[in-house]
Motif scaffolding. Structure first.
Motif, PDB file in Angstrom:
ATOM      1  N   PHE A 295       8.291 -12.220  15.549  1.00  0.00           N
ATOM      2  CA  PHE A 295       9.182 -13.018  16.650  1.00  0.00           C
ATOM      3  C   PHE A 295      10.643 -13.287  16.284  1.00  0.00           C
ATOM      4  N   LYS A 296      10.022 -13.647  15.633  1.00  0.00           N
ATOM      5  CA  LYS A 296      12.004 -13.787  15.148  1.00  0.00           C
ATOM      6  C   LYS A 296      12.553 -13.389  15.130  1.00  0.00           C
ATOM      7  N   LYS A 297      12.504 -11.268  14.861  1.00  0.00           N
ATOM      8  CA  LYS A 297      13.084 -10.319  14.001  1.00  0.00           C
ATOM      9  C   LYS A 297      13.596  -9.737  15.403  1.00  0.00           C
ATOM     10  N   ALA A 298      14.438  -9.076  15.404  1.00  0.00           N
ATOM     11  CA  ALA A 298      14.988  -8.222  16.856  1.00  0.00           C
ATOM     12  C   ALA A 298      13.635  -6.780  16.602  1.00  0.00           C
ATOM     13  N   ALA A 299      12.873  -5.970  17.708  1.00  0.00           N
ATOM     14  CA  ALA A 299      12.023  -5.444  17.060  1.00  0.00           C
ATOM     15  C   ALA A 299      12.409  -3.702  16.777  1.00  0.00           C
TER      16      ALA A 299
END
Lengths: 301, 301
Positions: A295-299
């Motif tokens: 979740f911490k990273k843009a997909a």
């Protein structure tokens, strides 16, 4: 309503701009807590009920802002706020603007810079209760911006609800607001989807709620999330009591069950895809909370 | 462990098939509650620790099943269960099979028919706690199948945990299990995603948990979901205090905020799409809980 107090000259005069249902509730709460209150709205009739109770109705924004050291803004959005405040010109100087519009973090930071450039102190805020609960001491309002400014005006802010200070970055209030609502929608969707799943076999939602909300939910919230939150900050996800791979199995099983029962399965399919992303990122042997790293990273598109 | 009781001839003998971590915990709990216990596992060494405590180790499935009126099955899946039980042949006749494998509703119904066809009573169940909590009186086990059979064996079932009877359709236990886990994952994802969102501004998850879980979550679970569950069964979603359209605005706002902060946004984008589906289905003026109507139907591809 409770907390009725006589208007006292010791209470900070407060102006409210914008009299939608929330602005009306804010003005009413301020009045009931003894603040001399001034209001302005594009359509002045909105103030009729307040005027009857002793609220002063200003004819212009400049007049409204000039009436009080503190102006609470409850307008549709940031664009509306700029349009309205621009008409106040120099009257803004030296006053505190408390902006309770909803918006994005960038919008809040831009507004703080804008306000400071016009000689105003600025707090950005978010109201976490519906209008009928405004003014109650347990109704949470989130604020961010200068701690000194917050502390100096805490009493006035406390007349609208329970003021919680989040930090000096003015975007924190709207960011927390978005995050709390994000969690709320996901939690509601989780129960509603699960209720639809047992509902496919004729189980009433009210029956399912007994087991799901009274019994199971507290263990998820308390024993899992609250207890494990510090581990998220350490990135510490030991898989001894259950791995991401095992959770993926469970999610595959849930998805298959939804398909078998003929209910909507986009939500479990996304949860399954997220667990698969976690495994693809090397978290297969960690526990489920390692989806936090996904979740911490843009997909990746 | 607690609840130690002397083995008593009055306690029903119970057989456990399958000695993974869960099967071991079940056999141990039964022994500690005074049940003469017999176990069988494909690799018999798994029973070494139990044998030392007085559990009888059977050499064949037929011998294991013959040792007790009740056989608890804790194998990998339904296919494994059929393979194992087939080798017991006529020994199954007249006994109760309590199947605690996880599976889908169809698999549970098929297994019940299969068991009844071999002259066995059958209960399907789901264990809602991890192995270390098996045997505690507050550890929930879900059961479905014949009420009469459940009542007749309640005492033995209670030695493994808190037995909850869900109904005569044997698929209900696995269906509830899937639904509860479905809700659990959605709720965990909601918090984890929200924590990632505030984390993008440097807020620790443990700090966010204070507001999100201690303060906000109880109001979502109690004031919204628990209170509104009966309205779901009536399909009654009045929009007076906030419409689906307003919630869609909030979800658009959350999605934009996630993109702005550079975090994973698949989850809020799906929640937004679900609200859009609700509006497309005519629920735009209803309150948010009307997404229940969306979830009840398989999605149009």
């Amino acid at each position: 309503m409770t907390h009725q107090q006589p208007t006292s000259p010791r209470r900070t005069p407060v102006t409210v701009l914008g009299l939608g249902p929330m602005g009306l509730a804010l003005a009413e709460a301020l009045l009931e807590h003894g603040h001399p209150a001034t209001v302005w709205n594009r359509t002045p009739e909105k103030a009729d009920s307040l005027a009857a109770k002793g609220v002063r109705r200003a004819g212009t924004v400049a007049e409204a802002v000039s009436a009080s050291p503190v102006t609470v803004i409850c307008l549709k959005d940031y664009a509306t706020m700029y349009a309205v405040l621009d008409s106040a010109g120099d009257a803004l100087k030296g006053r505190l603007l408390v902006n309770l519009n909803s918006g994005t973090p960038d919008e809040a930071r831009t507004a703080a810079t804008w306000a400071n450039g016009r000689g105003c102190a600025y707090l950005d805020g978010a109201i976490m209760v519906p209008p009928p609960l405004v003014g109650h001491p347990e109704s949470v309002f989130l604020y961010s911006g200068s701690r000194q400014v917050f502390d100096a005006h805490r009493a006035a802010l406390a007349s609208m609800g329970d003021p919680r200070y989040l930090g000096s970055d003015p975007s924190l209030a709207v960011l927390y607001n978005a995050a709390l609502l994000d969690m709320m929608y996901a939690t509601m969707n989780g129960f509603l989807h699960a209720a639809a799943l047992v509902g496919s076999a004729g189980v009433p939602a009210a029956t399912f709620a007994g087991l799901a909300l009274d019994w199971f939910m507290p263990s998820v919230v308390n024993s899992t999330l609250t207890e494990q939150a510090p581990a998220l900050d350490k990135g510490d996800y030991p898989g001894d009591a259950g791995t991401m791979e095992m959770n993926l199995n469970a999610l595959e099983h849930i998805t298959r069950t939804c398909a078998e029962q003929g209910i909507h399965s986009d939500q479990p399919r996304l949860m399954k895809a997220i667990a698969e992303q976690a495994i693809a990122q090397g978290q297969g042997g960690k526990n489920y909370l390692a989806v936090f790293e996904v979740f911490k990273k843009a997909a990746q598109a």
